[in-house]
Design an enzyme around this catalytic site. Structure first.
Site, mmCIF file in Angstrom:
data_model
loop_
_atom_site.group_PDB
_atom_site.id
_atom_site.type_symbol
_atom_site.label_atom_id
_atom_site.label_comp_id
_atom_site.label_asym_id
_atom_site.label_seq_id
_atom_site.Cartn_x
_atom_site.Cartn_y
_atom_site.Cartn_z
ATOM 1 N N SER A 103 -84.283 -71.460 8.397
ATOM 2 C CA SER A 103 -83.727 -72.740 7.955
ATOM 3 C C SER A 103 -84.850 -73.750 7.694
ATOM 4 O O SER A 103 -85.689 -73.524 6.820
ATOM 5 C CB SER A 103 -82.727 -73.252 8.998
ATOM 6 N N ASP A 200 -73.131 -68.929 3.748
ATOM 7 C CA ASP A 200 -73.871 -70.070 4.281
ATOM 8 C C ASP A 200 -73.344 -71.354 3.652
ATOM 9 O O ASP A 200 -73.537 -71.601 2.463
ATOM 10 C CB ASP A 200 -75.361 -69.902 3.975
ATOM 11 N N HIS A 230 -74.867 -69.489 8.065
ATOM 12 C CA HIS A 230 -76.198 -70.070 8.193
ATOM 13 C C HIS A 230 -76.918 -69.615 9.462
ATOM 14 O O HIS A 230 -78.151 -69.527 9.476
ATOM 15 C CB HIS A 230 -76.110 -71.603 8.159
#
Length: 255
Positions: A103, A200, A230
């Site tokens: 991320s 996601d 995610h």
């Protein structure tokens, strides 16, 4: 059995960063976590267990304002957390590296790979979120939110992952603009693998495609996992991350 206590790195910027290092064969694999995550997350621990089983050198750490490191999260920003990563790589690693960025850590790992092409021989990103402060947060704000940001210096946004709101500061947005990676050339001469889930909802798949299109490198691949969210942390995703790191290590050795 209690978890081992972390070691600490005192940085020139006056931050105290917590980390765990596993000795083993190089290239060392370094995990860079996401926003408001920490080094005790499932991906970091899964990779550490893999490293210990395979005899691979491995490092996980907390940025300032995260986990067991010093600092206050709401006072931090991408530039400072990139400094943390750079100081950790300089002080606690040697030789070639494979970076695994999750991320926001994907954004930071891209910055580290661009800054250290002579050391980074492999790069794996997981649900990478480069430039999210500008393209997702700022562009997604209403005019009322932008006015509040200008007036108060921050806004609060609900979090999908915890009870408390995200506090998004003007410093965070303005600093993000100084650290963007999708506006200028992004050479990635190392073996590079991007992993992303089609489910996601935090970082849309279109960003993974944009990153693949924008970056420049001789060996880049994007793998999309149907339905993965995610977190990218169920058993199949964790296994894929470890297998991808093994592939990158093998390809880097062959090169």
């Amino acid at each position: 059995m209690s978890a081992p206590s972390p070691s600490y790195l005192e940085t020139p910027q006056g931050r105290r960063l917590a980390y765990h290092a596993t000795e083993g064969q190089g290239p060392m694999v370094v995990f860079l976590g996401g926003l408001k995550s920490d080094m005790d997350g499932s991906k970091a621990l899964h990779l550490e267990a893999w490293a210990q089983q395979t005899g691979r050198a491995f490092l996980r750490f907390d940025y300032s304002g995260h986990g067991q490191s010093s600092g206050v999260f709401a006072e931090g920003c991408i530039g400072e957390w990139s400094e943390d990563a750079a100081e950790m790589l300089a002080a606690r690693t040697e030789g070639p590296l494979v970076l695994v960025g999750s991320s926001m850590g994907g954004w930071i790992s891209l910055r580290m790979a661009r800054a250290l092409p002579e050391r980074v021989v492999g790069l794996v990103t997981v649900a990478a979120a480069p430039d999210f402060t500008e393209d997702e947060w700022w562009e997604g704000m209403s005019e009322a939110e932008k006015a509040q940001m200008d007036r108060d210096g921050f806004i609060a946004r609900p979090s999908d992952y915890e009870d408390s709101d995200y506090i998004i500061t003007r410093k965070f947005i303005e600093d993000g603009r100084q650290n963007l990676v999708l506006r200028d050339p992004l050479p990635l001469p190392m073996v590079t693998r991007f992993l992303h889930g089609t489910g996601d909802e935090t970082v849309p798949t279109r960003l993974a495609l944009r990153l693949l299109d924008h970056a420049q490198g001789p060996d880049m691949r994007l793998t999309l996992v149907d339905g993965a969210d995610h977190r990218f942390s169920d058993d199949r995703c964790l296994a894929l991350i470890a297998a991808t790191v093994e592939d990158v290590l093998a390809q880097a050795a062959a090169a």
